[in-house]
Design a protein around this motif. Sequence first.
Motif, PDB file in Angstrom:
ATOM      1  N   MET A   5      27.486  -4.773   6.288  1.00 49.90           N
ATOM      2  CA  MET A   5      26.045  -4.554   6.294  1.00 49.90           C
ATOM      3  C   MET A   5      25.460  -4.751   4.906  1.00 49.90           C
ATOM      4  N   SER A   6      24.161  -4.920   4.898  1.00 55.47           N
ATOM      5  CA  SER A   6      23.356  -4.965   3.691  1.00 55.47           C
ATOM      6  C   SER A   6      21.989  -4.437   4.098  1.00 55.47           C
ATOM      7  N   ARG A   7      21.122  -4.231   3.133  1.00 56.65           N
ATOM      8  CA  ARG A   7      19.760  -3.796   3.454  1.00 56.65           C
ATOM      9  C   ARG A   7      19.116  -4.785   4.440  1.00 56.65           C
ATOM     10  N   GLU A   8      19.290  -6.069   4.198  1.00 58.76           N
ATOM     11  CA  GLU A   8      18.685  -7.087   5.046  1.00 58.76           C
ATOM     12  C   GLU A   8      19.260  -7.042   6.460  1.00 58.76           C
ATOM     13  N   VAL A   9      20.576  -6.891   6.591  1.00 58.99           N
ATOM     14  CA  VAL A   9      21.215  -6.841   7.907  1.00 58.99           C
ATOM     15  C   VAL A   9      20.765  -5.587   8.657  1.00 58.99           C
ATOM     16  N   VAL A  10      20.746  -4.433   7.983  1.00 58.55           N
ATOM     17  CA  VAL A  10      20.312  -3.190   8.621  1.00 58.55           C
ATOM     18  C   VAL A  10      18.868  -3.330   9.102  1.00 58.55           C
ATOM     19  N   ASN A  11      18.000  -3.849   8.248  1.00 58.90           N
ATOM     20  CA  ASN A  11      16.601  -4.019   8.643  1.00 58.90           C
ATOM     21  C   ASN A  11      16.462  -4.967   9.827  1.00 58.90           C
ATOM     22  N   ALA A  12      17.249  -6.037   9.857  1.00 61.16           N
ATOM     23  CA  ALA A  12      17.199  -6.978  10.974  1.00 61.16           C
ATOM     24  C   ALA A  12      17.663  -6.320  12.270  1.00 61.16           C
ATOM     25  N   ILE A  13      18.722  -5.508  12.218  1.00 68.27           N
ATOM     26  CA  ILE A  13      19.216  -4.809  13.403  1.00 68.27           C
ATOM     27  C   ILE A  13      18.186  -3.788  13.875  1.00 68.27           C
ATOM     28  N   CYS A  14      17.680  -2.960  12.960  1.00 75.48           N
ATOM     29  CA  CYS A  14      16.710  -1.926  13.336  1.00 75.48           C
ATOM     30  C   CYS A  14      15.447  -2.535  13.923  1.00 75.48           C
ATOM     31  N   THR A  47      21.352   4.811  -3.035  1.00 73.77           N
ATOM     32  CA  THR A  47      22.639   4.956  -2.342  1.00 73.77           C
ATOM     33  C   THR A  47      22.979   3.690  -1.561  1.00 73.77           C
ATOM     34  N   PRO A  48      24.176   3.125  -1.754  1.00 80.24           N
ATOM     35  CA  PRO A  48      24.553   1.887  -1.069  1.00 80.24           C
ATOM     36  C   PRO A  48      25.021   2.135   0.363  1.00 80.24           C
ATOM     37  N   GLY A  49      24.073   2.278   1.263  1.00 76.91           N
ATOM     38  CA  GLY A  49      24.387   2.502   2.662  1.00 76.91           C
ATOM     39  C   GLY A  49      23.138   2.867   3.423  1.00 76.91           C
ATOM     40  N   VAL A  50      23.321   3.184   4.699  1.00 74.25           N
ATOM     41  CA  VAL A  50      22.210   3.569   5.565  1.00 74.25           C
ATOM     42  C   VAL A  50      22.535   4.906   6.209  1.00 74.25           C
ATOM     43  N   SER A  51      21.601   5.835   6.143  1.00 71.68           N
ATOM     44  CA  SER A  51      21.747   7.118   6.818  1.00 71.68           C
ATOM     45  C   SER A  51      21.211   6.951   8.232  1.00 71.68           C
ATOM     46  N   VAL A  52      21.989   7.401   9.211  1.00 68.59           N
ATOM     47  CA  VAL A  52      21.596   7.260  10.614  1.00 68.59           C
ATOM     48  C   VAL A  52      21.724   8.595  11.333  1.00 68.59           C
ATOM     49  N   LYS A  53      20.815   8.808  12.277  1.00 71.32           N
ATOM     50  CA  LYS A  53      20.810  10.034  13.063  1.00 71.32           C
ATOM     51  C   LYS A  53      21.815   9.912  14.195  1.00 71.32           C
ATOM     52  N   THR A  54      22.576  10.967  14.417  1.00 71.25           N
ATOM     53  CA  THR A  54      23.450  11.034  15.586  1.00 71.25           C
ATOM     54  C   THR A  54      22.800  11.980  16.589  1.00 71.25           C
ATOM     55  N   ASP A  55      23.374  12.079  17.764  1.00 67.04           N
ATOM     56  CA  ASP A  55      22.780  12.934  18.787  1.00 67.04           C
ATOM     57  C   ASP A  55      23.071  14.413  18.574  1.00 67.04           C
ATOM     58  N   SER A  56      24.013  14.752  17.667  1.00 69.33           N
ATOM     59  CA  SER A  56      24.339  16.164  17.440  1.00 69.33           C
ATOM     60  C   SER A  56      25.158  16.340  16.162  1.00 69.33           C
ATOM     61  N   ILE A  57      25.216  17.565  15.710  1.00 62.80           N
ATOM     62  CA  ILE A  57      26.076  17.896  14.565  1.00 62.80           C
ATOM     63  C   ILE A  57      27.524  17.602  14.911  1.00 62.80           C
ATOM     64  N   PRO A  83      28.345   3.472   4.868  1.00 60.04           N
ATOM     65  CA  PRO A  83      28.322   2.631   3.662  1.00 60.04           C
ATOM     66  C   PRO A  83      28.101   1.169   4.049  1.00 60.04           C
ATOM     67  N   PHE A  84      27.561   0.399   3.133  1.00 57.27           N
ATOM     68  CA  PHE A  84      27.301  -1.005   3.419  1.00 57.27           C
ATOM     69  C   PHE A  84      28.576  -1.798   3.690  1.00 57.27           C
ATOM     70  N   ASP A  85      29.745  -1.272   3.317  1.00 55.63           N
ATOM     71  CA  ASP A  85      30.974  -2.007   3.640  1.00 55.63           C
ATOM     72  C   ASP A  85      31.525  -1.658   5.023  1.00 55.63           C
TER      73      ASP A  85
END
Length: 109
Positions: A5-14, A47-57, A83-85
């Motif tokens: 992943m990268s910022r560009e890939v994450v943005n394209a997926i989202c 931070t080199p990555g994307v924070s994502v919400k899960t359905d629960s703790i 992480p982006f890797d």
Amino acid sequence: MIGVMSREVVNAICNTFPGAEVSDPWGGGHDAWKVGGKMFACIGAVTPGVSVKTDSIETAEMLIDAGVGQRAPYFHRSWILLPFDAPRDELRHPPETGGLRSGQAIERA
């Protein structure tokens, strides 16, 4: 589609999720993705990555224990940092179900 992943890939997926919108609510280069006003993914300015919400703790803890991601700084315990890797397929989960859910990946072209 496998790869890192990268910022560009994450943005394209989202951007493929129905109703998804991006903003920079805190300024400084954050990409906060929301559906229906609820954030499901956020790329920080540093931070080199994307924070994502899960359905629960519990799901977040399971994914962290499995080595998929780590605890997302500044977010609730139901969020993880990918992480982006990490393989980009880890992000292919519909936000309308509450974010990442174990075993519920969707494939988008």
